[in-house]
Design a protein around this motif. Sequence first.
Motif, PDB file in Angstrom:
ATOM      1  N   ALA A 199      -3.618   0.323  -7.528  1.00 46.14           N
ATOM      2  CA  ALA A 199      -4.211   1.537  -7.224  1.00 46.14           C
ATOM      3  C   ALA A 199      -3.740   2.884  -8.081  1.00 46.14           C
ATOM      4  CB  ALA A 199      -3.875   1.707  -5.667  1.00 46.14           C
ATOM      5  N   GLU A 200      -2.542   2.722  -8.583  1.00 43.33           N
ATOM      6  CA  GLU A 200      -1.953   3.738  -9.190  1.00 43.33           C
ATOM      7  C   GLU A 200      -2.808   3.915 -10.465  1.00 43.33           C
ATOM      8  OE1 GLU A 200       0.457   5.716  -8.569  1.00 43.33           O
ATOM      9  OE2 GLU A 200       1.313   6.683 -10.576  1.00 43.33           O
ATOM     10  N   ALA A 201      -2.821   2.750 -11.324  1.00 41.77           N
ATOM     11  CA  ALA A 201      -3.806   2.820 -12.375  1.00 41.77           C
ATOM     12  C   ALA A 201      -5.154   3.357 -12.334  1.00 41.77           C
ATOM     13  CB  ALA A 201      -3.735   1.529 -12.910  1.00 41.77           C
ATOM     14  N   ALA A 202      -5.696   2.867 -11.090  1.00 44.69           N
ATOM     15  CA  ALA A 202      -7.250   3.149 -10.939  1.00 44.69           C
ATOM     16  C   ALA A 202      -7.464   4.591 -10.397  1.00 44.69           C
ATOM     17  CB  ALA A 202      -7.877   2.426  -9.646  1.00 44.69           C
ATOM     18  N   LYS A 203      -6.380   5.214 -10.161  1.00 49.61           N
ATOM     19  CA  LYS A 203      -6.535   6.710  -9.785  1.00 49.61           C
ATOM     20  C   LYS A 203      -6.712   7.592 -11.134  1.00 49.61           C
ATOM     21  CE  LYS A 203      -4.287   7.934  -5.366  1.00 49.61           C
ATOM     22  NZ  LYS A 203      -3.238   8.530  -4.607  1.00 49.61           N
ATOM     23  N   TYR A 204      -5.988   7.129 -12.128  1.00 45.84           N
ATOM     24  CA  TYR A 204      -6.036   7.689 -13.523  1.00 45.84           C
ATOM     25  C   TYR A 204      -7.479   7.611 -14.114  1.00 45.84           C
ATOM     26  CZ  TYR A 204      -1.019   8.156 -12.699  1.00 45.84           C
ATOM     27  OH  TYR A 204       0.239   8.664 -12.404  1.00 45.84           O
TER      28      TYR A 204
ATOM     29  N   MET B 290      -8.673  -6.837  -9.357  1.00 44.46           N
ATOM     30  CA  MET B 290      -8.443  -5.660  -8.614  1.00 44.46           C
ATOM     31  C   MET B 290      -8.554  -5.302  -7.072  1.00 44.46           C
ATOM     32  SD  MET B 290     -10.959  -2.062  -9.739  1.00 44.46           S
ATOM     33  CE  MET B 290     -11.429  -2.890 -11.102  1.00 44.46           C
ATOM     34  N   ASP B 291      -7.795  -4.660  -6.565  1.00 42.41           N
ATOM     35  CA  ASP B 291      -7.924  -4.874  -5.332  1.00 42.41           C
ATOM     36  C   ASP B 291      -8.765  -3.673  -4.524  1.00 42.41           C
ATOM     37  OD1 ASP B 291      -6.485  -2.394  -5.474  1.00 42.41           O
ATOM     38  OD2 ASP B 291      -4.292  -3.318  -4.637  1.00 42.41           O
TER      39      ASP B 291
ATOM     40  N   ALA C 145     -14.824  -9.181  -3.775  1.00 42.39           N
ATOM     41  CA  ALA C 145     -15.954  -8.655  -3.145  1.00 42.39           C
ATOM     42  C   ALA C 145     -15.754  -7.222  -2.468  1.00 42.39           C
ATOM     43  CB  ALA C 145     -16.653  -9.602  -2.217  1.00 42.39           C
ATOM     44  N   GLU C 146     -14.743  -7.110  -1.931  1.00 46.47           N
ATOM     45  CA  GLU C 146     -14.557  -5.579  -1.350  1.00 46.47           C
ATOM     46  C   GLU C 146     -14.208  -4.631  -2.193  1.00 46.47           C
ATOM     47  OE1 GLU C 146     -14.276  -5.078   2.025  1.00 46.47           O
ATOM     48  OE2 GLU C 146     -12.928  -3.256   2.059  1.00 46.47           O
ATOM     49  N   ALA C 147     -13.489  -5.080  -3.385  1.00 51.62           N
ATOM     50  CA  ALA C 147     -13.335  -3.962  -4.338  1.00 51.62           C
ATOM     51  C   ALA C 147     -14.524  -3.719  -5.216  1.00 51.62           C
ATOM     52  CB  ALA C 147     -12.245  -4.769  -5.290  1.00 51.62           C
ATOM     53  N   ALA C 148     -15.421  -4.730  -5.371  1.00 54.36           N
ATOM     54  CA  ALA C 148     -16.697  -4.611  -6.305  1.00 54.36           C
ATOM     55  C   ALA C 148     -17.567  -3.792  -5.534  1.00 54.36           C
ATOM     56  CB  ALA C 148     -17.041  -6.125  -6.573  1.00 54.36           C
ATOM     57  N   LYS C 149     -17.613  -3.742  -4.057  1.00 52.39           N
ATOM     58  CA  LYS C 149     -18.567  -2.959  -3.397  1.00 52.39           C
ATOM     59  C   LYS C 149     -18.367  -1.501  -3.654  1.00 52.39           C
ATOM     60  CE  LYS C 149     -20.385  -5.467   0.622  1.00 52.39           C
ATOM     61  NZ  LYS C 149     -20.026  -5.547   1.909  1.00 52.39           N
ATOM     62  N   TYR C 150     -17.025  -0.919  -3.665  1.00 46.61           N
ATOM     63  CA  TYR C 150     -16.692   0.276  -3.961  1.00 46.61           C
ATOM     64  C   TYR C 150     -17.031   0.777  -5.401  1.00 46.61           C
ATOM     65  CZ  TYR C 150     -14.170   0.085   0.511  1.00 46.61           C
ATOM     66  OH  TYR C 150     -14.057  -0.264   1.730  1.00 46.61           O
ATOM     67  N   ILE C 151     -16.879   0.026  -6.346  1.00 46.54           N
ATOM     68  CA  ILE C 151     -17.259   0.385  -7.833  1.00 46.54           C
ATOM     69  C   ILE C 151     -18.876   0.382  -7.719  1.00 46.54           C
ATOM     70  CG2 ILE C 151     -17.379  -0.366 -10.178  1.00 46.54           C
ATOM     71  CD1 ILE C 151     -14.395  -1.269  -9.653  1.00 46.54           C
ATOM     72  N   GLY C 152     -19.651  -0.512  -7.022  1.00 45.68           N
ATOM     73  CA  GLY C 152     -20.829  -0.378  -7.138  1.00 45.68           C
ATOM     74  C   GLY C 152     -21.413   0.562  -6.508  1.00 45.68           C
ATOM     75  N   ALA C 153     -20.799   1.016  -5.342  1.00 47.13           N
ATOM     76  CA  ALA C 153     -21.240   2.192  -4.862  1.00 47.13           C
ATOM     77  C   ALA C 153     -21.240   3.691  -5.743  1.00 47.13           C
ATOM     78  CB  ALA C 153     -20.183   2.558  -3.347  1.00 47.13           C
ATOM     79  N   GLY C 154     -20.112   3.735  -6.420  1.00 45.39           N
ATOM     80  CA  GLY C 154     -19.988   4.495  -7.345  1.00 45.39           C
ATOM     81  C   GLY C 154     -21.039   4.573  -8.322  1.00 45.39           C
ATOM     82  N   LEU C 155     -21.399   3.329  -8.873  1.00 44.88           N
ATOM     83  CA  LEU C 155     -22.413   3.353 -10.031  1.00 44.88           C
ATOM     84  C   LEU C 155     -23.606   3.768  -9.402  1.00 44.88           C
ATOM     85  CD1 LEU C 155     -21.084  -0.140 -11.565  1.00 44.88           C
ATOM     86  CD2 LEU C 155     -21.171   2.338 -12.602  1.00 44.88           C
ATOM     87  N   ALA C 156     -24.051   3.298  -8.187  1.00 45.83           N
ATOM     88  CA  ALA C 156     -25.290   3.607  -7.401  1.00 45.83           C
ATOM     89  C   ALA C 156     -25.365   5.302  -7.159  1.00 45.83           C
ATOM     90  CB  ALA C 156     -25.457   2.874  -6.404  1.00 45.83           C
TER      91      ALA C 156
END
Lengths: 75, 75, 75, 75, 75
Positions: free
Chosen positions: A3-8, D1-2, E3-14
């Motif tokens: 999470a620390e890395a992702a914040k940056y 990635m979590d 899958a949980e993590a991928a949902k959040y990245i997908g939300a940002g891209l969308a």
Amino acid sequence: MDAEAAKYIGAGLAAMGAGLAGIGVGYIFGSHLLGAFRNPDAEPRIAGRLFLGFAVVEALGLIAAVVALYLAFAG
Amino acid sequence: MDAEAAKYIGAGLAAMGAGLAGIGVGYIFGSHLLGAFRNPDAEPRIAGRLFLGFAVVEALGLIAAVVALYLAFAG
Amino acid sequence: MDAEAAKYIGAGLAAMGAGLAGIGVGYIFGSHLLGAFRNPDAEPRIAGRLFLGFAVVEALGLIAAVVALYLAFAG
Amino acid sequence: MDAEAAKYIGAGLAAMGAGLAGIGVGYIFGSHLLGAFRNPDAEPRIAGRLFLGFAVVEALGLIAAVVALYLAFAG
Amino acid sequence: MDAEAAKYIGAGLAAMGAGLAGIGVGYIFGSHLLGAFRNPDAEPRIAGRLFLGFAVVEALGLIAAVVALYLAFAG
């Protein structure tokens, strides 16, 4: 990635959002200047629209800036 | 990816945000110049809007620059 | 990805930021040239705005360039 | 990635979306200003279209902003 | 990445997709406004095209927004 890395990385992406909104604000002011040189006497009457447009786009840029600053510094 | 590595990538992304705001500032000054050549006598009266627009877009770019410099150097 | 690798990717992204600011500087000089051909006599009076606008956008690009050079060479 | 990490990257990406919508809103207001200086008397009649266009694009930007703020702060 | 993590990245891209559609809608309304100030009497006749163009681009943006909101909140 932890999470620390992702914040940056998120902070860097959000800072791009602030810059993108800057293109929109730039277009508003640029268009106002172009028009004001053509018709300077109308400038005070029309300046209200300038400030309205500036405010609503700057707001979008500042939301991105808040996200960027929060992720960079409050991490 | 560890936090040290992510700071460098985030710094690069935020530096792109500073450059994007530069497009907005460029459009403001470019439009001012185009207008000023058409109507040079109105230039002092209208220059106030130029500086206002420049300031608010440059601010968005400097927020991105602060994020970039912090991530690159304070890591 | 380790920190050494991330520096090189971050340097590349920051160098894109320098290029993006180049679009803004290009628009300023391009607009100045367009205007100067229409009204060459006004050019010395208006050139001050050209240099101001050029300087503030170039500054945003140089911040991105500094980040890029630091990440590329000081790694 | 979590999931925690992904929320921060998603927040940064969504903040870019808010900035991108700012370009669209900026074009609407900029065009309105350009037109209003050409024909100031028509401005009150046409301002309704300005507000409609502004509202529908700002809505898209605010959806992106909501996603960005939710991912950044409610994580 | 789970899958949980991928949902959040997908939300940002969308959410970026919603913002990008906003550029298109902004160009439609901006061009309509520019034209309407040149020829205000024709505006009611031409507004039908405005709404058609607005609707088809906004639909694209709203599809991206629905995807973004679903991924962000229904995860």
